[in-house]
Each structure stands twice: as structure tokens, then as C-alpha cells.
Design an enzyme around this catalytic site. Structure first.
Site, mmCIF file in Angstrom:
data_model
loop_
_atom_site.group_PDB
_atom_site.id
_atom_site.type_symbol
_atom_site.label_atom_id
_atom_site.label_comp_id
_atom_site.label_asym_id
_atom_site.label_seq_id
_atom_site.Cartn_x
_atom_site.Cartn_y
_atom_site.Cartn_z
ATOM 1 N N GLU A 100 -8.855 4.724 -38.080
ATOM 2 C CA GLU A 100 -8.745 4.742 -36.627
ATOM 3 C C GLU A 100 -8.863 6.168 -36.104
ATOM 4 O OE1 GLU A 100 -5.658 2.085 -34.742
ATOM 5 O OE2 GLU A 100 -4.775 4.050 -34.304
ATOM 6 N N MET A 230 0.206 -9.518 10.573
ATOM 7 C CA MET A 230 -0.435 -9.693 11.866
ATOM 8 C C MET A 230 -1.657 -8.782 11.995
ATOM 9 S SD MET A 230 2.260 -7.708 14.383
ATOM 10 C CE MET A 230 1.148 -7.145 15.674
ATOM 11 N N LYS A 235 -4.617 -4.251 6.904
ATOM 12 C CA LYS A 235 -4.859 -5.015 5.676
ATOM 13 C C LYS A 235 -6.226 -4.673 5.081
ATOM 14 C CE LYS A 235 -4.302 -8.951 7.803
ATOM 15 N NZ LYS A 235 -3.916 -8.448 9.146
#
Length: 983
Positions: A100, A230, A235
């Protein structure tokens, strides 16, 4: 074996991005010897990385069977930005680890990987030169791998190169500090290469932290995430940042903007095609209908790890067409949906929902200032005005941007006039965005929205709306899930900008004439309509929250044209000619100070639900019988002229009748006592009421209040079907004995007999009230004993016998296992030491007793047995004459508060329980010392007002000691002025 297993928490999380042509899948790769460090250092490091959302690959036992471990490892190494190699004592003994490591070094030399070595209690020179245990390990490898000795040499070179890299040596450092440094190093480098957040996106970082925690990028499962709020809250901006930051973690991504508009009609097919094209990199897939498109999305993306963002969704069909099921997408996918309607997310069954937050005041000020002044703060002279605009916008980014961008610099006067103007007429750019949500409501939902906006925002509980709307629960649920209202503590709340929207919508119904609008609420408009008689059948609600400064006079026909009025709230108005008419459609009346002697004769309250008329001048409510099956509440409190109640035969569903302080009420119609659905009857303070009927039959009655009925002599001899009465208040009545009907109240929970100063005893029958939890006998000055059978009231929790003539309590009190509070304030008869000793011995067996009040009991000695009351949390001993307190008090290990105020003879205190939080010694004028020591960790409040004999040195020692304890809050109520005079 290797598997990517990560967990993500909130942090400022960086993401991987493309560098040197390599698309990184992981931020970090962990290489370690499993048996040695897996459950210790490696696990701690792995956890710390995940907490900072550093996408980490580590060796694990959970690889899917059939997977080639070497291939999986090799791929993971190549797809990682950093490799953290934990070189432990036994690392080199594993050929797996060395293979590895060789792959890691190969990637490092190709400039695609940064290696960070950690020397896990080994000498870096042993690693670099393969000496010590590393020499032993390589000797074994050379013996074992004779046929492939070149691999062994490759491992040696890899070890040397890694050991030469800058890293961390654990031998002379704390593990936690090293882990912190490693995480910081990686985080810093990742941040420098992650997607740049635009500098004008105020408040984005804190919201990204929360969102990233919910997105849990390390989770292999597909996750559906909803962002809800709202309009105008940011958003879209938030998901744009998410998309830019994380797109490189996925095999494909698609951002579908403005789904609400683009998804109408045939547009859904276009959105489906765009979704596939984005992820499949331009491949054109043709289909002609939504159903076919759903199948294509499922078939082609079910094995791909994708990031999909659907922005501004407003209909279930859009979700069904684009992300109908989790199984459409491969493991590790993230589907993010923004919407104003929480119900869409619930129906889809998303895994997590994030409700976007308003900007706080500092964030709002910065955003507004950037738009208005091109600076992070207001210009000099504009600070207060800027704050007024921020207060107006209430943290909505869109409103702050619109307002800030529209205001001219250098004109304070124009700013002020703009502020006045937008109070009544918010900017068009804000209203247009907010009205999208309103336009999507059904008619009944719009009516509820407008009622809240015009009448009920913040100051009223939801039950008031239940009088006006038949399917309220459904409508309220829709408004909640569309982020148009919230409910806090039972109170309806609506954002100020949404309230302004609602009021603008109503004003638009008739710009010039308030009497042609559905709702009227401002003082100016209300009295224009009422005094000028301009009201029409379009008016459904008149609601005056604040009374006018001066009493306004109205004529008798003021409501004659308002046939559809259903809501009326008024105060401080005068009807010199009386009132001739009230509309029959009224469902709610709240009229403070109604000045006529009764309701109009022709008024038919057939739809009336609540009638509230406090402080009225009525003598009677109505004459004869009025039919109203809907009427649930009548409140005529403080109507001093009320002589009699009406016939209640026509209101069979009445639930509450409140006649508090109707001081001239002397006649109650017999129909009252047969109301089957009445729950609350409050006759508090009806001083002229002398008798009740011999028989009462109110099977639903739960609360019966007769307190302050000072002339009441005759009580019912029998009660039938009163199986729900839980509270009876007979306080301040002239009773000499407990009325006989009380013993039949089998489910009574609260009995209040306080200030019944003629009451001299309680019958044994009262102890048959086995469900009684609270018995209040305070200020019954003639009461000198309690029944011996008191212990039969097994559920009693609160017993108040303060200021009575009681000298001792019955021994059966020791059977009250649930007793929590015993109030003996002012019971001077207990001052005999034997009585008190006996009482405390009896109480010592009560494991639920948490509060004992012995204030003003004329006590000269506190018995040692007080230390046996182990469950006590609050102890009142104030205003007594003892000189000291027994040392046994230290045994009260649960004691939280000790009140010793006005104990003028108290000279010293013993050691007190360590977890005590509050001590009140106000007025202990003889006290010289108190035993406050450093180990009193929990003490928060110490009141020493008027403790004159405590020395200056004593004061300062206590203060400095308590401050040294670094208490969260220390409140020292010291009489500084008196102390200064003294010293």
C-alpha cells in the site's frame, strides 16, 4: 481489505475539487497497521477528520465480498488528495501495508498525492534507515519473498521517502494535539482549493455548516434532503454554494433551477432530459412523455453516485417525475430539494429537512450596508436609520437587498420618507416574491392567512381561530408547511413581511373605502367605518387591538349594513342610544366596556361561538331564550351591574361561563345547573350570591370556582353525575364546615379552602377523596387540627396549612408517600420542640418530600432530626429565633435552596451540603461568619443584605473565593451602600 466508511458533522467543510487534471473522490486516505492502532490513535484521528467533514477512506472489515482488495485500495489511493501514513512499531511487518505504501509513494511522485507521515512512537531514523524493529521485519521479508526481492527493495525505498517527508513524531507530544495539527493542516490546504464562496454572501458559512452536517457526505446510502422556508430567504443561493462545493465528490451532477416555472405542463419532460444530459455529459436521450422519462432516469442513474438539486419545487408531480424514488440513484447519491412547502417533502419521504434561518442582526446589518453603502457597516449618521430598515426586513435577505439597493446615498430625509412609505406599502420586488406562496393557497387557507395577518399575529392563541373556521386544523397545517406561519407556545406567529403582504392584499380590495374591505383593523379605519356608517356586507371582521385614546360615540344602527360580519372586537366606545342590531353571522364578539343594558333584542346568536364582554354595564345578557347551538364561551367578568343570568336552555353546548367579580349578581337561572357540557364555571367574587340550588346536574363540569362569594351560605345537598370535577375553589367563603356534597366528588384533584376563616375542622369524610393532589387550607385561622385519617389521601402532593391554628399534624401524614410540598408558614403552635421533633421524625420517611416551609413558626430550636429529610430540595426556615442550625443539615445532599432570611438571632452556620445553589441570609443581623469554602462548586446566589456583623475581610474572602471557582454565574446580593457606611 478496504472500504470508504465516513461520518460527517457540522463544520466549515471543504470539498475536493479538480487539481492537475485529477478528479479527487476522497480528501484523505489512511494507511495504518490495523492490529496496532485501529481502535486507538487511528480511530481518534478518523473521528476528528469526519467531524470536520474531511472525506476519508480507511481500511475496514466491511468490504463487499468478491471485491479485489488490491484494486480497491489502488483506486482509493489514486482518488485521494492526501495520504496519512501511521508508521507504528509493527507497520513494516505487514507486506500488505508496505505494498500500500509503495502505491502511495508512486502517486506522490506523480504530484497527485500529498503524504503526511505520523511516527507512532517510533524513531523516524529507524523508519528512514530500516533499523531496530524495522530491520527485523525486513529480514523476514527478504527470507519470505526471495523470488520477488525487487518488491522488498521497493518497500525499503518507499519507507525512506515517506520518512523524509515532514510529519509528526508522537513520542514527545500529546495525541490530541497531534490530531488537531493534522486536521488543521489538511483543512487549510483543502480550503485553499475548494470552491470559493462569493464574498457578498453574508451568513453563508454558518448555514453551510448545519447543512453539511445534515448532508452527511460520508454516508454510503442515498439521501434525500429538503431545504424549506418562505420566499426570499436565500434557499437558491445556499444550494448554489452546495453544488459548487461538492460537485466533484460525485460521478455526475445536475442543478435544475426554477422548477416551479419550468416544470409546468410539458416542461417536465424538458427537465427530465436536462437532468439526464447533465449527468451523462451531453448524451442525448429522446423520449416523449413523463412516464418514459421516469424509466430512463431510473434505468440510467441507478448505479451512479450523483448530486441532484431541484430548486423551487411547488408540486408533487415535479418530484414524482424527477426523483420519484431513492432507488433511482446509486449509493452515496445526494438529492437536494428546495421548496416553500414542507408538505411536499413529507409526502416524498425525504430523510432530512433543513428549515432555512433568517439572518441575525449583525448579518443583516452587513448585507444591508453592502447594498446601501458598498461597505460592511453604515456610513456615519445613518446608523439608526439603517437599524430601522433592518428591523423592518426581519432578517429576510431578499428584503435587505431590495431595500439597500433602492436607497439613495447622501439623503437622510429621503431615507426617512421611504421608511414611512414602506410601512404601508412594501416594495414591489419583495411582495411579488412573497405573494407566490399566497397565490398557491386554497380559498379557505387564504382566509385563515388573512385573518392572522390582519388580526391575530403573535398575540393570540390558535383557539380563537377555531371560532371562525370550520376546517381550521387542515388549513393551519398547510400554512405551517408552506412556511407562512409558525406556532410558538400555542401562539400564532407570522413574519412581519408576510403580515404586511396580507394587509396589502386586503387594502387592495378597496383602496379608497375601508368599509368595502373584508377586514378592518387600524383605529383610523375602524372608526371611519363605524362613525361614518360606511360599512357594507363585504366586511367580515372588525378587530381593534388597542382602544382609542378617547371614548368614541356610535349610533344604534352602526352595524346594520354589515350583514356578513363574523368577527367583532371593540373597546372604549359609547352607545348613547343603545344598540339596535348585531349581525346574526357573528361568531366571535369581544367588546370591552359594552355600555348597553343588554344585547339587542332582535340579535339571534345562532352562529356565535365566543361572547366576551368584560367590564360591561349590562344588567342582563338577554331576555327570554336565545338559540345558539354553537356558543361555547360566555365571559362577563367585572360586569358590576349584572343582576341575573339569562335562561341557558337555548345554549346546550356551552363549555365555559365566566362571571368573575360580577359583584351585584344575585340570581342565577335554574337552567344553568343542568348544562350537560359545561366544563368551567367561574363565580369568583360574586359577593351578592347567597345560595346554590339543592341539586346540581352538570356531568361535564371540571372546574367550579366559588372563591370570594362571601355571602354564600346554601350549597347543594346532592350532585348527580359530576364525575369529572377536578378543581373546586371555595376560598374566602363563609363556610363553617365542609359542604356535604364535596364528599361525592370522587375524582377531585384540587381543593382550595384558603381564607375560610369560619372553618374550624375537616370531617373524616374529606379523606375519602383519594385522587386529591392539592389541599389548600392556608389562612383558615380557626382550624386547629386535621383528621387522623389524612393519610388515606394517598395521592396528595401539596398540603398548605400556613397561618392556621394547627399545633401538630396527624401521625398518618407519614403515609402520604407522594407528598412533595408541605407549607407550615406561620403555624406558631408547632414551636413546641416535642411537636416539631415528632413531626420531623414522621416526615423523614416521606421520600417524595422536596419542599418544606417552616417560616415564621416561632422556632427557637431546629431539631437534629431535620437531617433525616434526605429528599428535601428547598427548605424555608426564615423569620425564626434559633441561634444555630444543627450540623446534621449537611446530610441533606439534595438540598438546592436554603432560605434563612430575617433570622435575627442566627449567629453561625454549620457546614452545608456541597451542591446547594442558593442561600438567602437577608436580615440575619447577628450572623458573623458563613462556611463558604472552595468546594462549594454549585453555589450561584448568596444573599447577604443587612448582615452587618460579617467583617469586611469576610466579605472580600467570599467574593474572591467564589470568583476563583470560575462559576458561570455568581450573583452576590450584597448591600454595598451599607457596607461602605460600615467600613
Amino acid at each position: 481489505m478496504a472500504l470508504m466508511v465516513t461520518e460527517s458533522s457540522s463544520s466549515s467543510s471543504p470539498s475536493s475539487s479538480s487539481t492537475s487534471g485529477c478528479n479527487y473522490e476522497y480528501d484523505a486516505f489512511l494507511s495504518f497497521r490495523g492490529a496496532e492502532t485501529r481502535k486507538t490513535f487511528t480511530d481518534h484521528l478518523y473521528t476528528a477528520l469526519n467531524k470536520k467533514s474531511i472525506y476519508t477512506f480507511r481500511d475496514d472489515e466491511q468490504l463487499e465480498r468478491g471485491t479485489s482488495i488490491n484494486e480497491e485500495l489502488s483506486k482509493a489511493i489514486k482518488k485521494s488528495r492526501f495520504a496519512i501514513v501511521i508508521l507504528s512499531n509493527d507497520y513494516a511487518s505487514s507486506s500488505w501495508c508496505l505494498t500500500e505504501l509503495a502505491d502511495i509513494v508512486e502517486c506522490m511522485e506523480m504530484k497527485k498525492l500529498t503524504v503526511l507521515p505520523v511516527f507512532h512512537y517510533v524513531d523516524p531514523s529507524d523508519v528512514r534507515n530500516q533499523t531496530g524493529t524495522f530491520a527485523e521485519a525486513f529480514a523476514k521479508h527478504e527470507e519470505r519473498f526471495k523470488e520477488t526481492i525487487a518488491d522488498v527493495e521497493k518497500w525499503r525505498v518507499a519507507l525512506t521517502k515517506v520518512a523524509n517527508a515532514a510529519g509528526w513524531d508522537l513520542r514527545d507530544q500529546y495525541q490530541a494535539k497531534v490530531i488537531e495539527k493534522i486536521v488543521g493542516e489538511i483543512l487549510g490546504k483543502l480550503k485553499s482549493t475548494s470552491s470559493i464562496v462569493p464574498s457578498d454572501l453574508v451568513g453563508i458559512n454558518s448555514r453551510m455548516e448545519k447543512l453539511e452536517n445534515l448532508l452527511d457526505m460520508g454516508l454510503k446510502d442515498t439521501l434525500l434532503m429538503g431545504i424549506w422556508g418562505m420566499g426570499g430567504m436565500g434557499k437558491t443561493t445556499l444550494v448554489e454554494v452546495v453544488h459548487g462545493r461538492f460537485l466533484n465528490h460525485f460521478e455526475g451532477n445536475s442543478f435544475l433551477a426554477n422548477v416551479r416555472e419550468q416544470g409546468r405542463g410539458p416542461g417536465l419532460v424538458s427537465l427530465q432530459k436536462k437532468l439526464l444530459s447533465d449527468i451523462l455529459i451531453g448524451r442525448s436521450i429522446d423520449f416523449s412523455n413523463v412516464h418514459w422519462g421516469r424509466e430512463e432516469i431510473r434505468k440510467r442513474l441507478s448505479h451512479k453516485k450523483v448530486l441532484i438539486i431541484l430548486d423551487d419545487v411547488d408540486h408533487p408531480k415535479q418530484l414524482e417525475a424527477l426523483v420519484g424514488d431513492k432507488n433511482w440513484f446509486g449509493p452515496g447519491s445526494r438529492i437536494i430539494i428546495t421548496t416553500r412547502d414542507q408538505q411536499l417533502l413529507i409526502k416524498l419521504g425525504v430523510d432530512k429537512i433543513y428549515q432555512i434561518e433568517e439572518l441575525n442582526n449583525n448579518e443583516a446589518l452587513k448585507l444591508f450596508s453592502r447594498k446601501a453603502f458598498k461597505n460592511d457597516s453604515p456610513l456615519e449618521g445613518y446608523e439608526e436609520l439603517s437599524q430601522e430598515f433592518i428591523d423592518y426586513a426581519k432578517g429576510v435577505p431578499l428584503a435587505l437587498e431590495v431595500l439597500g439597493s433602492s436607497l439613495p446615498e447622501g439623503n437622510v430625509g429621503l431615507w426617512k420618507s421611504t421608511l414611512d412609505k414602506i410601512e404601508e406599502n412594501p416594495p414591489k420586488g419583495i411582495l411579488e416574491v412573497l405573494q407566490i406562496s399566497f397565490d398557491g393557497l386554497e380559498e379557505s387557507e387564504k382566509n385563515v392567512f388573512l385573518d392572522i395577518a390582519c388580526f391575530f399575529n403573535r398575540e393570540y392563541k390558535i383557539n380563537i381561530l377555531q371560532t371562525l373556521h370550520d376546517q381550521l386544523d387542515t388549513d393551519i397545517d398547510v400554512l405551517l408547511k408552506k412556511s407562512l406561519i409558525t406556532i410558538s407556545g400555542g401562539y400564532l406567529q407570522m413574519h412581519d413581511l408576510l403580515q404586511k403582504l396580507g394587509r396589502v392584499i386586503v387594502r387592495r380590495e378597496s383602496i379608497e373605502e375601508a368599509g368595502r374591505r373584508s377586514r378592518v383593523w387600524s383605529i383610523k379605519d375602524v372608526f371611519h367605518v363605524l362613525k361614518e356608517n360606511t360599512g357594507t356586507d363585504l366586511v367580515t371582521g372588525i378587530f381593534l387591538n388597542a382602544p382609542p385614546k378617547n371614548k368614541e360615540q356610535l349610533n344604534a344602527k352602526v352595524f346594520s349594513n354589515m350583514k356578513n360580519l363574523r368577527l367583532l372586537k371593540l373597546s372604549n366606545v359609547h352607545l348613547p342610544q343603545g344598540l339596535n342590531y348585531l349581525p346574526s353571522k357573528l361568531r366571535y364578539i369581544h367588546w370591552d366596556g359594552y355600555t348597553s343594558e343588554s344585547l339587542p333584542t332582535i340579535f339571534e346568536p345562532k352562529e356565535l361561538v365566543e361572547l366576551i364582554m368584560p367590564c360591561s354595564l349590562m344588567k342582563r345578557l338577554w331576555k327570554g331564550i336565545k338559540i345558539s347551538d354553537e356558543l361555547k364561551l360566555i365571559d362577563l367578568s367585572d360586569s358590576k351591574n349584572l343582576i341575573e343570568t339569562p335562561d341557558f336552555s337555548g345554549v346546550p353546548n356551552l363549555k365555559q361561563l365566566i362571571l368573575q367579580r360580577c359583584t351585584t349578581l344575585s340570581r342565577i337561572h335554574k337552567s344553568l345547573w343542568n348544562l350537560k357540557r359545561l366544563i368551567r364555571l367561574d363565580l369568583n367574587g360574586c359577593k351578592w350570591l347567597e345560595s346554590l340550588p339543592d341539586q346540581i346536574n352538570m356531568e361535564s363540569l371540571e372546574v367550579f370556582i366559588l372563591s370570594g362569594c362571601s355571602r354564600l351560605k346554601n350549597f347543594p345537598k346532592s350532585v348527580e353525575n359530576m364525575s369529572h370535577l377536578s378543581k373546586l375553589d371555595l376560598s374566602e367563603t363563609p363556610i363553617k364546615h365542609l359542604p356535604a356534597f364535596v364528599k361525592h366528588l370522587t375524582v377531585l384533584i384540587n381543593l382550595d379552602l384558603s381564607k375560610c376563616r369560619n372553618l374550624s375542622s375537616l370531617p373524616d369524610a374529606s379523606c375519602h377523596l383519594i385522587y386529591l393532589k392539592s389541599l389548600n387550607l392556608s389562612d383558615c385561622s380557626k382550624l386547629d387540627k386535621l383528621p387522623e385519617s389524612l393519610g388515606n389521601i394517598k395521592g396528595l402532593e401539596v398540603l398548605n396549612v400556613s397561618c392556621t391554628a394547627i399545633r401538630e399534624l396527624p401521625s398518618s401524614i407519614g403515609l402520604l408517600e407522594k407528598l412533595k410540598v408541605l407549607n407550615l408558614l406561620g403555624c406558631v403552635g408547632l414551636s413546641y420542640s416535642e411537636s416539631l421533633n415528632k413531626l420531623l421524625h414522621t416526615l423523614s420517611g416521606l421520600c417524595s418530600l422536596t419542599e418544606l416551609v417552616l417560616t415564621s413558626c416561632n422556632l427557637w430550636v431546629i431539631p437534629d432530626v431535620i437531617g433525616c429529610l434526605s429528599s428535601l430540595k428547598v427548605l424555608y426556615l426564615g423569620a425564626n429565633y434559633f441561634v444555630c442550625i444543627p450540623e446534621s443539615i449537611i446530610q441533606l445532599t439534595n438540598l438546592d435552596m436554603l432560605y434563612l432570611y430575617d433570622c435575627t438571632d442566627l449567629q453561625s452556620l454549620p457546614r452545608l451540603p456541597l451542591n446547594i445553589r442558593r442561600i438567602n441570609l437577608d436580615g440575619c443581623i447577628s450572623l458573623e461568619t458563613i462556611p463558604i469554602r472552595p468546594e462549594y462548586d454549585f453555589l450561584k446566589v448568596l444573599n447577604l443584605v443587612n448582615c452587618f456583623k460579617i467583617t469586611e475581610e469576610g466579605y472580600y474572602d467570599m467574593i474572591s473565593m467564589m470568583l476563583r471557582r470560575d462559576l458561570i454565574k455568581v450573583s452576590l446580593s450584597l448591600s454595598l451602600s451599607l457596607s461602605l457606611m460600615k467600613f
